[in-house]
Scaffold this active site. Sequence first.
Site, PDB file in Angstrom:
ATOM      1  N   GLY A  12      10.697   0.014   3.231  1.00 26.62           N
ATOM      2  CA  GLY A  12      10.831   0.303   4.655  1.00 26.62           C
ATOM      3  C   GLY A  12      10.999   1.771   5.012  1.00 26.62           C
ATOM      4  O   GLY A  12      11.521   2.091   6.077  1.00 26.62           O
ATOM      5  N   ASN A  14       8.638   3.772   5.876  1.00 24.33           N
ATOM      6  CA  ASN A  14       7.847   3.970   7.101  1.00 24.33           C
ATOM      7  C   ASN A  14       8.534   3.358   8.310  1.00 24.33           C
ATOM      8  O   ASN A  14       8.498   3.921   9.406  1.00 24.33           O
ATOM      9  CB  ASN A  14       6.444   3.376   6.947  1.00 24.33           C
ATOM     10  CG  ASN A  14       5.513   4.297   6.191  1.00 24.33           C
ATOM     11  OD1 ASN A  14       5.039   5.289   6.731  1.00 24.33           O
ATOM     12  ND2 ASN A  14       5.282   3.982   4.919  1.00 24.33           N
ATOM     13  N   LEU A  87      -0.481 -12.356   5.044  1.00 26.02           N
ATOM     14  CA  LEU A  87      -1.583 -12.378   6.011  1.00 26.02           C
ATOM     15  C   LEU A  87      -1.061 -12.828   7.380  1.00 26.02           C
ATOM     16  O   LEU A  87      -0.276 -13.778   7.465  1.00 26.02           O
ATOM     17  CB  LEU A  87      -2.625 -13.378   5.496  1.00 26.02           C
ATOM     18  CG  LEU A  87      -4.032 -13.286   6.041  1.00 26.02           C
ATOM     19  CD1 LEU A  87      -4.639 -11.911   5.762  1.00 26.02           C
ATOM     20  CD2 LEU A  87      -4.897 -14.371   5.382  1.00 26.02           C
ATOM     21  N   HIS A 104      -2.441   1.264   5.625  1.00 21.48           N
ATOM     22  CA  HIS A 104      -2.856   0.966   4.254  1.00 21.48           C
ATOM     23  C   HIS A 104      -2.914   2.271   3.465  1.00 21.48           C
ATOM     24  O   HIS A 104      -3.456   3.262   3.962  1.00 21.48           O
ATOM     25  CB  HIS A 104      -4.233   0.284   4.271  1.00 21.48           C
ATOM     26  CG  HIS A 104      -4.646  -0.195   2.920  1.00 21.48           C
ATOM     27  ND1 HIS A 104      -4.130  -1.340   2.357  1.00 21.48           N
ATOM     28  CD2 HIS A 104      -5.475   0.345   1.994  1.00 21.48           C
ATOM     29  CE1 HIS A 104      -4.651  -1.496   1.148  1.00 21.48           C
ATOM     30  NE2 HIS A 104      -5.470  -0.490   0.898  1.00 21.48           N
TER      31      HIS A 104
HETATM   32  C1  GRF Z   1       3.119   2.141   2.380  1.00 28.31           C
HETATM   33  O1  GRF Z   1       2.509   2.934   1.408  1.00 28.31           O
HETATM   34  C2  GRF Z   1       2.093   1.491   3.263  1.00 28.31           C
HETATM   35  O2  GRF Z   1       0.901   2.180   3.331  1.00 28.31           O
HETATM   36  C3  GRF Z   1       1.824   0.175   2.587  1.00 28.31           C
HETATM   37  O3  GRF Z   1       3.056  -0.189   2.022  1.00 28.31           O
HETATM   38  C4  GRF Z   1       3.830   0.960   1.770  1.00 28.31           C
HETATM   39  C5  GRF Z   1       5.178   0.712   2.364  1.00 28.31           C
HETATM   40  O4  GRF Z   1       6.102   1.695   1.989  1.00 28.31           O
HETATM   41  N1  GRF Z   1       1.245  -0.763   3.493  1.00 28.31           N
HETATM   42  P1  GRF Z   1       7.517   1.727   2.680  1.00 28.31           P
HETATM   43  O5  GRF Z   1       8.129   0.339   2.508  1.00 28.31           O
HETATM   44  O6  GRF Z   1       7.306   2.077   4.112  1.00 28.31           O
HETATM   45  O7  GRF Z   1       8.321   2.750   1.956  1.00 28.31           O
END
Ligand code: GRF
Length: 189
Positions: A12, A14, A87, A104
Amino acid sequence: MKSIAIFASGSGSNAENLITHFRKTQIAKVSVVLSNNKEAFVLDRAKRLEVPSTTFSRNEFYHSETVLDVLEKYEIDYIVLAGFLWLIPPYLISAFPNRIVNIHPALLPKYGGKGMFGDNVHKAVVESGDKESGITIHYVNEQYDSGSTIFQAKCEIVSGETPESLAGKIHDLEYAHFPAVVEKLIRNL
Ligand code: GRF
């Protein structure tokens, strides 16, 4: 003020970056974090940041209105997937047309699809010998990683690159761009 729900299955980072970004804006806020994984670190982050969170089972996600009820409760306008591994079912896509985006960690359409997540992606990219990778922010449809692309940013793959070093570069790109791209989409709603 628009209301965002973040779906995440893992760390998490991001999600945290989005939460702190939108706290500085008047345009939207992250109102709730949802996860399929009771052990996900994103739930600790949400707690620390004082954002409500909730988890759901596979059965609840695919065969009940549990998630829709949560989204309704928080009056959600926009859904952001940030490391969410399941999904998205058709009922959710119809309820939020063009209002679900995913990030992604590669340049789609390369290195997408079922099983292509996290380190699997970076390993495949490094092993391919490609000279660049990057991030793709895209709308979500009923298949993995195949909705239309909204934004891409690239990074170079240098000699001696490892999946771990590439993951670091990709995360930097994600932190730099994801909140701004989501903000722009929400401003255009
Ligand atoms: C990120 O690299 C995103 O692109 C992918 O999953 C990862 C999540 O990382 N979909 P985080 O949990 O946000 O650290």
